[in-house]
Design a protein around this motif. Structure first.
Motif, mmCIF file in Angstrom:
data_model
loop_
_atom_site.group_PDB
_atom_site.id
_atom_site.type_symbol
_atom_site.label_atom_id
_atom_site.label_comp_id
_atom_site.label_asym_id
_atom_site.label_seq_id
_atom_site.Cartn_x
_atom_site.Cartn_y
_atom_site.Cartn_z
ATOM 1 N N LEU A 351 -10.174 7.290 3.587
ATOM 2 C CA LEU A 351 -8.907 6.834 3.019
ATOM 3 C C LEU A 351 -9.067 6.704 1.511
ATOM 4 O O LEU A 351 -9.877 5.923 1.023
ATOM 5 C CB LEU A 351 -8.511 5.488 3.642
ATOM 6 N N LEU A 352 -8.264 7.504 0.765
ATOM 7 C CA LEU A 352 -8.340 7.531 -0.692
ATOM 8 C C LEU A 352 -7.105 6.828 -1.287
ATOM 9 O O LEU A 352 -6.003 7.385 -1.286
ATOM 10 C CB LEU A 352 -8.391 8.968 -1.206
ATOM 11 N N GLU A 356 -3.551 1.454 -8.051
ATOM 12 C CA GLU A 356 -4.488 0.438 -8.535
ATOM 13 C C GLU A 356 -4.658 -0.697 -7.544
ATOM 14 O O GLU A 356 -5.764 -1.188 -7.315
ATOM 15 C CB GLU A 356 -3.994 -0.101 -9.887
ATOM 16 N N ASP A 357 -3.549 -1.136 -6.940
ATOM 17 C CA ASP A 357 -3.597 -2.232 -5.970
ATOM 18 C C ASP A 357 -4.078 -1.674 -4.628
ATOM 19 O O ASP A 357 -3.409 -0.826 -4.021
ATOM 20 C CB ASP A 357 -2.213 -2.864 -5.826
ATOM 21 N N LEU A 358 -5.221 -2.154 -4.153
ATOM 22 C CA LEU A 358 -5.794 -1.622 -2.917
ATOM 23 C C LEU A 358 -5.245 -2.286 -1.651
ATOM 24 O O LEU A 358 -5.598 -1.874 -0.540
ATOM 25 C CB LEU A 358 -7.326 -1.794 -2.934
ATOM 26 N N SER A 359 -4.378 -3.272 -1.805
ATOM 27 C CA SER A 359 -3.900 -4.010 -0.627
ATOM 28 C C SER A 359 -3.274 -3.110 0.437
ATOM 29 O O SER A 359 -3.605 -3.224 1.630
ATOM 30 C CB SER A 359 -2.914 -5.103 -1.047
ATOM 31 N N PRO A 360 -2.342 -2.179 0.077
ATOM 32 C CA PRO A 360 -1.765 -1.315 1.107
ATOM 33 C C PRO A 360 -2.823 -0.444 1.799
ATOM 34 O O PRO A 360 -2.731 -0.186 3.016
ATOM 35 C CB PRO A 360 -0.758 -0.453 0.325
ATOM 36 N N GLY A 379 -13.105 3.078 -2.441
ATOM 37 C CA GLY A 379 -12.493 2.313 -3.524
ATOM 38 C C GLY A 379 -13.057 2.617 -4.899
ATOM 39 O O GLY A 379 -12.668 1.982 -5.882
ATOM 40 N N GLU A 380 -13.969 3.614 -4.990
ATOM 41 C CA GLU A 380 -14.597 3.913 -6.280
ATOM 42 C C GLU A 380 -13.581 4.528 -7.253
ATOM 43 O O GLU A 380 -12.757 5.362 -6.858
ATOM 44 C CB GLU A 380 -15.769 4.881 -6.091
ATOM 45 N N LYS A 387 -13.928 12.635 -5.591
ATOM 46 C CA LYS A 387 -13.613 12.031 -4.287
ATOM 47 C C LYS A 387 -13.609 13.084 -3.173
ATOM 48 O O LYS A 387 -14.138 12.845 -2.090
ATOM 49 C CB LYS A 387 -12.252 11.336 -4.355
ATOM 50 N N MET A 388 -13.032 14.258 -3.449
ATOM 51 C CA MET A 388 -12.978 15.320 -2.444
ATOM 52 C C MET A 388 -14.363 15.918 -2.194
ATOM 53 O O MET A 388 -14.680 16.330 -1.073
ATOM 54 C CB MET A 388 -11.982 16.403 -2.864
#
Length: 449
Positions: A351-352, A356-360, A379-380, A387-388
């Motif tokens: 999951l990428l 900015e807000d990681l809550s969702p 989360g990096e 990332k890919m």
């Protein structure tokens, strides 16, 4: 000064993909053993030396890893059978018999590391222990379980070869060679490696007459179908009581193996199989890969009369078999027989978060996990390409992107990393798509039989 990282010779560390394949093999073993009513057991890797070496001496004592800690003389276990013997003797009054256990664990032997032979290695053992007596049907069930194990792993071309030590000991009694029987069996065990002529020479060097050496080679040379071999053995009946008992047991095991559903091509009576240890007293087994006999036995065992004689006066007969899991894995990998297409990723979904807000993203990962889907949340703060590249390197089947549009619209953007197909669907539809895809990806067996 930096210390150069290294792994000791004879000790193995697998990379993640291979480690997952190894875990899949061991999970198949656990599931199959459980189907037959075996309970899992885990014994300490370290025992008091006097306990482990009760039946030791010779090569065992030379190979054992032994050390002192304070006043304690300790050793690392060199197999899983001796710890089982201690366990049954110690907990006899608390166990129900027959006691059926499986154990998958590491053992340690300080021998010279060779191709496919390790100093630290996994073994997978099953044993059935009786209290005073143990029915002959158990001696057929054990190889039937091994058939199921290899079949479920995907290995098709293998053969469990069966014999009975009473048949062999009775035959050598007929020849007046009882005192030399152990040495003779160890020599005969080398037949496939050195050939009949060399075996005959060694037998004569051991004091066996040329005529009797010829009779031994003729006896162990009996070949054919199981029915033909057993029929030929009928010609020796009536001359020795122990032989007759062993032949009756061998016939019973062959009959029950068929009843257990083991195909004829997967088991055979082989009179050269003796197992090198005098420990075995009845049925003995060796398992070979048909197309790779040079590899040697990948699974072996047999019947023994008294498991725990060094720890208790109680008579505890048993039958067991052991798979050298580390050696088998090494051989399969070397032969290119491990299924490289299996899903060996540490997660089903990467999951990428694209916001900015990681809550969702955390909430979405939790929903997937609650539905039984393995999710790794990345989360990096790195570039998209990095990332890919990470997704490719861990081999994850699906990547989910969660940006502002997806959060606003309540949808999930999901990419199949193999096909490249990307969808934007609601959570339930995405979940079903992932589940269906994973079902197909996980259809294969670990071994390409």
């Amino acid at each position: 000064m930096k210390i150069q990282p290294r792994t000791l010779s004879g000790f193995v560390e697998l990379l993640p993909k291979q480690q997952i394949l190894m875990e899949k093999i061991m999970q198949t073993l656990r599931e199959t053993y459980s189907l037959y009513g075996f309970t899992p057991l885990d014994t300490p890797a370290i025992e008091a030396s006097e306990v482990l070496l009760a039946k030791g001496g010779g090569e065992t004592e030379k190979q054992i890893y032994r050390f002192t800690k304070g006043d304690s003389d300790l050793s690392l276990r060199f197999d899983l059978t001796v710890p089982l013997a201690k366990y049954v003797a110690l907990h006899y009054s608390e166990l129900a018999f027959p006691f059926k256990r499986y154990q998958i664990g590491k053992a340690y032997r300080g021998e010279r590391a060779q191709r496919g032979r390790f100093r630290e290695f996994y073994q997978a053992d099953i044993d059935i222990i009786g209290d005073g007596k143990l029915d002959i049907s158990n001696e057929a069930e054990v190889p039937a379980i091994i058939y199921q194990v290899f079949n479920r792993l995907g290995l098709k071309k293998f053969q469990v070869q069966v014999n009975n030590r009473k048949v062999l000991n009775g035959f050598y009694q007929m020849l007046g060679l009882s005192e030399q029987a152990g040495d003779i069996m160890r020599t005969v065990d080398k037949l496939d490696k050195i050939g009949a002529e060399k075996v005959k020479e060694l037998l004569i060097e051991q004091g066996v007459s040329e005529d009797k050496a010829g009779e031994i080679l003729a006896f162990i040379g009996i070949k054919g179908s199981n029915e033909e071999v057993l029929g030929a053995l009928d010609g020796y009946q009536g001359k020795n009581e122990l032989f007759d008992l062993g032949l009756d047991e061998l016939k019973t095991v062959v009959k029950y193996l068929s009843a257990f559903g083991v195909p004829q091509e997967n088991f055979a009576v082989n009179l050269t199989i003796a197992r090198g240890l005098d420990y075995y007293t009845g049925t003995v087994y060796e398992t070979f890969m048909v197309e790779h006999p040079e590899i040697g036995s990948i699974c072996s065992g047999g019947r023994y009369d008294n498991l725990a004689e060094y720890y208790t006066d109680k008579l505890l007969p048993g039958v067991g078999i052991s798979i050298g899991v580390s050696r088998l894995f090494y051989v399969l990998n070397e032969q290119g027989m491990l299924n490289e297409d299996m899903n060996t990723a540490p997660a089903d979904v990467l999951l990428l978060p694209m916001v900015e807000d990681l809550s969702p993203a955390v909430e979405l990962a939790t929903r997937f996990r609650n539905a039984g889907v393995r999710v790794q949340l990345y989360g990096e703060q790195r570039k998209f390409k990095a990332k890919m590249n990470y997704a490719d390197k861990i081999g994850v089947p699906y990547v989910v992107f969660l940006g502002e549009d997806e959060v606003r619209d309540g949808v999930v953007a999901c990419k199949d990393m193999k096909s490249g197909e990307q969808t934007k669907l609601g959570f339930d539809e995405t979940l079903q798509r992932v589940r269906d895809g994973l079902a197909k990806k996980n259809e294969g067996r670990v071994i390409l039989g």
